[in-house]
Scaffold this active site. Structure first.
Site, PDB file in Angstrom:
ATOM      1  N   GLU A   1       0.927  -1.227   0.085  1.00 45.48           N
ATOM      2  CA  GLU A   1       0.095   0.029   0.001  1.00 45.48           C
ATOM      3  C   GLU A   1       1.053   1.297  -0.156  1.00 45.48           C
ATOM      4  O   GLU A   1       2.327   1.189   0.124  1.00 45.48           O
ATOM      5  CB  GLU A   1      -1.001  -0.082   0.984  1.00 45.48           C
ATOM      6  CG  GLU A   1      -1.992  -1.235   1.320  1.00 45.48           C
ATOM      7  CD  GLU A   1      -2.715  -1.230   2.644  1.00 45.48           C
ATOM      8  OE1 GLU A   1      -2.522  -0.318   3.445  1.00 45.48           O
ATOM      9  OE2 GLU A   1      -3.186  -2.331   2.799  1.00 45.48           O
TER      10      GLU A   1
ATOM     11  N   GLY B   1       1.492   3.475   2.173  1.00 42.47           N
ATOM     12  CA  GLY B   1       2.093   3.566   3.480  1.00 42.47           C
ATOM     13  C   GLY B   1       2.754   2.486   3.938  1.00 42.47           C
ATOM     14  O   GLY B   1       3.525   2.423   4.859  1.00 42.47           O
TER      15      GLY B   1
ATOM     16  N   SER C   1       8.114  -1.928   2.474  1.00 43.25           N
ATOM     17  CA  SER C   1       8.932  -2.823   3.337  1.00 43.25           C
ATOM     18  C   SER C   1       8.262  -3.151   4.650  1.00 43.25           C
ATOM     19  O   SER C   1       8.462  -4.513   5.053  1.00 43.25           O
ATOM     20  CB  SER C   1      10.194  -1.941   3.764  1.00 43.25           C
ATOM     21  OG  SER C   1      10.648  -1.714   2.476  1.00 43.25           O
TER      22      SER C   1
ATOM     23  N   TYR D   1       0.280  -7.652  13.254  1.00 44.70           N
ATOM     24  CA  TYR D   1       0.279  -8.674  12.085  1.00 44.70           C
ATOM     25  C   TYR D   1      -0.655  -9.708  12.236  1.00 44.70           C
ATOM     26  O   TYR D   1      -1.244 -10.393  11.527  1.00 44.70           O
ATOM     27  CB  TYR D   1       1.726  -9.198  12.100  1.00 44.70           C
ATOM     28  CG  TYR D   1       2.227 -10.111  13.128  1.00 44.70           C
ATOM     29  CD1 TYR D   1       1.982 -11.452  12.974  1.00 44.70           C
ATOM     30  CD2 TYR D   1       2.915  -9.557  14.285  1.00 44.70           C
ATOM     31  CE1 TYR D   1       2.261 -12.317  13.999  1.00 44.70           C
ATOM     32  CE2 TYR D   1       3.307 -10.249  15.311  1.00 44.70           C
ATOM     33  CZ  TYR D   1       2.865 -11.824  15.176  1.00 44.70           C
ATOM     34  OH  TYR D   1       3.438 -12.523  16.080  1.00 44.70           O
TER      35      TYR D   1
ATOM     36  N   GLU E   1       9.372  -7.439  -4.108  1.00 39.67           N
ATOM     37  CA  GLU E   1       9.535  -8.593  -3.254  1.00 39.67           C
ATOM     38  C   GLU E   1      10.652  -8.394  -2.229  1.00 39.67           C
ATOM     39  O   GLU E   1      11.226  -9.483  -2.157  1.00 39.67           O
ATOM     40  CB  GLU E   1       9.550 -10.081  -4.221  1.00 39.67           C
ATOM     41  CG  GLU E   1       8.338 -10.280  -5.106  1.00 39.67           C
ATOM     42  CD  GLU E   1       8.176 -11.695  -5.675  1.00 39.67           C
ATOM     43  OE1 GLU E   1       8.467 -12.541  -4.868  1.00 39.67           O
ATOM     44  OE2 GLU E   1       7.507 -11.760  -6.562  1.00 39.67           O
TER      45      GLU E   1
HETATM   46  C1  LIG Z   1       7.214  -2.651 -10.842  1.00 39.33           C
HETATM   47  C2  LIG Z   1       6.463  -2.882  -9.398  1.00 39.33           C
HETATM   48  C3  LIG Z   1       5.877  -3.956  -9.042  1.00 39.33           C
HETATM   49  C4  LIG Z   1       5.156  -4.394  -7.833  1.00 39.33           C
HETATM   50  N1  LIG Z   1       4.567  -5.400  -7.581  1.00 39.33           N
HETATM   51  C5  LIG Z   1       4.019  -5.855  -6.513  1.00 39.33           C
HETATM   52  C6  LIG Z   1       2.824  -6.728  -6.365  1.00 39.33           C
HETATM   53  O1  LIG Z   1       2.568  -7.474  -7.148  1.00 39.33           O
HETATM   54  N2  LIG Z   1       2.516  -7.165  -5.140  1.00 39.33           N
HETATM   55  C7  LIG Z   1       2.464  -6.329  -4.046  1.00 39.33           C
HETATM   56  O2  LIG Z   1       2.156  -6.192  -2.911  1.00 39.33           O
HETATM   57  N3  LIG Z   1       3.490  -5.146  -3.919  1.00 39.33           N
HETATM   58  C8  LIG Z   1       4.403  -4.932  -5.231  1.00 39.33           C
HETATM   59  N4  LIG Z   1       5.031  -4.090  -5.418  1.00 39.33           N
HETATM   60  C9  LIG Z   1       5.692  -3.084  -4.533  1.00 39.33           C
HETATM   61  C10 LIG Z   1       7.024  -3.567  -3.608  1.00 39.33           C
HETATM   62  O3  LIG Z   1       7.111  -4.894  -3.146  1.00 39.33           O
HETATM   63  C11 LIG Z   1       7.483  -2.519  -2.880  1.00 39.33           C
HETATM   64  O4  LIG Z   1       8.016  -1.125  -3.559  1.00 39.33           O
HETATM   65  C12 LIG Z   1       8.634  -2.812  -1.970  1.00 39.33           C
HETATM   66  O5  LIG Z   1       8.653  -3.842  -1.087  1.00 39.33           O
HETATM   67  C13 LIG Z   1       9.332  -1.513  -1.521  1.00 39.33           C
HETATM   68  O6  LIG Z   1       8.386  -0.795  -0.678  1.00 39.33           O
HETATM   69  P1  LIG Z   1       8.016   0.560  -0.757  1.00 39.33           P
HETATM   70  O7  LIG Z   1       8.178   1.115  -2.367  1.00 39.33           O
HETATM   71  O8  LIG Z   1       7.166   1.385   0.184  1.00 39.33           O
HETATM   72  O9  LIG Z   1       9.579   1.464  -0.373  1.00 39.33           O
HETATM   73  P2  LIG Z   1      10.107   1.608   1.316  1.00 39.33           P
HETATM   74  O10 LIG Z   1       9.569   0.509   1.955  1.00 39.33           O
HETATM   75  O11 LIG Z   1       9.546   2.996   1.749  1.00 39.33           O
HETATM   76  O12 LIG Z   1      11.533   1.674   1.159  1.00 39.33           O
HETATM   77  C14 LIG Z   1      12.224   2.772   0.775  1.00 39.33           C
HETATM   78  C15 LIG Z   1      13.705   2.759   0.973  1.00 39.33           C
HETATM   79  O13 LIG Z   1      13.857   2.636   2.183  1.00 39.33           O
HETATM   80  C16 LIG Z   1      14.570   1.361   2.666  1.00 39.33           C
HETATM   81  N5  LIG Z   1      14.169   0.694   3.953  1.00 39.33           N
HETATM   82  C17 LIG Z   1      12.830   0.492   4.301  1.00 39.33           C
HETATM   83  N6  LIG Z   1      12.983   0.101   5.449  1.00 39.33           N
HETATM   84  C18 LIG Z   1      14.280  -0.319   5.734  1.00 39.33           C
HETATM   85  C19 LIG Z   1      15.008  -0.864   6.814  1.00 39.33           C
HETATM   86  N7  LIG Z   1      14.176  -1.119   7.932  1.00 39.33           N
HETATM   87  N8  LIG Z   1      16.119  -0.770   6.916  1.00 39.33           N
HETATM   88  C20 LIG Z   1      17.085  -0.474   5.888  1.00 39.33           C
HETATM   89  N9  LIG Z   1      16.374   0.190   4.817  1.00 39.33           N
HETATM   90  C21 LIG Z   1      15.065   0.253   4.806  1.00 39.33           C
HETATM   91  C22 LIG Z   1      14.422   0.503   1.402  1.00 39.33           C
HETATM   92  O14 LIG Z   1      15.262  -0.569   1.281  1.00 39.33           O
HETATM   93  C23 LIG Z   1      14.252   1.457   0.284  1.00 39.33           C
HETATM   94  O15 LIG Z   1      15.498   1.641  -0.507  1.00 39.33           O
HETATM   95  C24 LIG Z   1       5.708  -3.775  -6.812  1.00 39.33           C
HETATM   96  C25 LIG Z   1       6.522  -2.446  -6.846  1.00 39.33           C
HETATM   97  C26 LIG Z   1       6.842  -2.290  -8.252  1.00 39.33           C
HETATM   98  C27 LIG Z   1       8.006  -1.072  -8.229  1.00 39.33           C
END
Ligand SMILES: Cc1cc2nc3c(=O)[nH]c(=O)nc-3n(C[C@H](O)[C@H](O)[C@H](O)COP(=O)(O)OP(=O)(O)OC[C@H]3O[C@@H](n4cnc5c(N)ncnc54)[C@H](O)[C@@H]3O)c2cc1C
Length: 389
Positions: free
Chosen positions: A137, A139, A142, A188, A373
């Protein structure tokens, strides 16, 4: 140690059974013949044509692990990994389309659906239905379990309200595994998985993202406004959806490793061919030792990445622990894919920078391997947790 014992010590990781080799080769030949001519057009239009999707179903690639009794291929997770690798060698956008269907959606149903749900959904997925997996979502990325999509019980139904972001196959999917919480205060432990069908009241597909790479693969927002989901569509137990999410993604990321290995192989194939043809200073640029060493290093890294992916997939099929290996194979192969595609662009010179040649696209496609992922930082976190205890 005698010869028999040596044989029993195991088969080399990259040696495929006859069945696996035939399967991998047939998928690659299909991709080379039917998908390669369409790659640029699909990338430009950010769309997979329906006739390609129909072909993927006809080839059995949309139900690889589904038992034959339910109309699928009755094959293994390793076969799915081989298919994703072979398709991604030609087009990683098709690779992820097939990947989500098999290693996330079908995988989750095979493990957690009731017999009745399997009877209903698996034949559809093997023959015509496209799946998606909706966890993220705006918000919660990760921090996936901070999800805000709410679900409440109303008679025999569940009422789902919220927005999912970044959902692969969102544009095409008609069977979507959606994670929502029955109780935000339970953390969770409130998370529950639902099978949402296109056409359910209150469900719409929102914005389709305009992406850097894997552009033909749709990535959409999904909107649930008091969406009515029958109780028969709860996947697994109420409040236990977090296990489905964690365990499916642990397996799914092995296939993202395979997508990256296939993609890097595709870039290396192009680089080897081009450097053998392109002449500068009166000879093919592949005759310069500096270029040979760059190609040799790329081939070495790619081999290591493939070994890691196959090892993780074989461990998974052998029901051995594979969590660390899956995280390692994803982070390593996505970094290798970035390096190999970057090298391919360099070796194509100016031609590497334009869309008339294929490596520019693979370079763009490689970036996603470090994001979805589970980002690379999250993979490192998993590995660190395992090795530090
Ligand atoms: C093309 C595409 C396809 C996707 N397909 C799917 C799908 O089919 N289903 C689905 O559910 N999701 C999907 N996603 C979502 C994807 O899994 C998330 O974008 C990803 O998990 C990262 O989450 P975020 O974008 O919110 O980044 P954030 O979680 O905000 O992360 C931003 C940065 O902060 C870093 N970070 C965050 N927390 C920590 C921590 N604790 N320690 C160190 N570094 C941290 C991350 O490594 C990253 O570099 C997709 C995304 C894209 C771009």
């Amino acid at each position: 140690m005698n010869a028999t014992n040596t044989a029993a010590a195991g088969t080399p990781l990259t040696v495929l059974s006859d069945d696996e080799r035939l399967f991998r080769d047939s998928v690659y030949q299909f991709a080379d013949r039917e998908i390669r001519p369409l790659v640029r057009e699909m990338d430009e239009h950010a769309k997979i044509p329906q006739h390609v999707i129909d072909k993927l179903f006809e080839m059995g690639l949309m139900g690889i692990e589904i038992p034959e009794a339910h109309g699928g291929g009755g094959a293994t997770f390793f076969h799915a990994v081989l298919a994703v690798e072979a398709l991604s060698r030609v087009d990683p956008a098709i690779g992820v389309f097939v990947d989500v269907q098999n290693t996330l959606v079908i995988n989750a149903l095979l493990r957690w659906a009731t017999a009745e749900q399997k009877q209903r959904f698996l034949p559809q997925l093997a023959s015509r239905s496209i799946g998606a997996y909706a966890l993220s979502e705006s918000g919660s990325g990760s921090d996936a379990f901070a999800l805000a999509t709410r679900v409440t019980r109303r008679g025999d139904d569940w009422i789902l309200t919220g927005r999912k972001l970044w959902i692969t196959n969102g544009h095409e999917a008609d069977r979507i595994i959606v994670f929502a919480t029955v109780d935000p205060s339970a953390g969770y432990r409130g998370i529950t998985a639902f099978i949402v069908e296109r056409g359910f009241e209150g469900f719409t597909v929102g914005k389709k993202e305009d992406k850097l790479g894997i552009r033909a693969s749709s990535t959409c927002e999904l909107l649930f406004e008091e969406c009515v989901v029958p109780a028969a569509n709860v996947l697994g137990e109420v409040g236990r959806g977090y296990r489905i999410a964690i365990e499916t993604l642990n397996e799914g990321r092995i296939a993202i490793g395979a997508q990256m290995v296939g993609l890097a192989q595709g870039a290396l194939d192009h680089a080897i061919k081009y450097t053998g043809e392109r002449k500068q200073f009166g000879k093919a640029i592949a005759e310069f030792q500096a270029v040979q060493h760059q190609l040799a290093r790329a081939a070495t890294e790619l081999h290591a990445a493939r070994l890691m992916v196959y090892e993780a997939a074989r461990l998974r099929d052998a029901r051995q622990p594979f969590l660390t290996e899956a995280a390692m194979c994803k982070i390593f192969s996505s970094e290798v894919a970035e390096r190999v595609t970057s090298l391919a662009v360099n070796l194509f010179g100016g031609y590497g920078f334009v869309k008339d040649y294929p490596v520019e696209k693979l370079y763009r496609d490689a970036k996603i391997g470090q994001i979805y992922e589970g980002t690379s930082n999250l993979q490192l976190q998993t590995i660190a947790k395992q090795i530090l205890g």
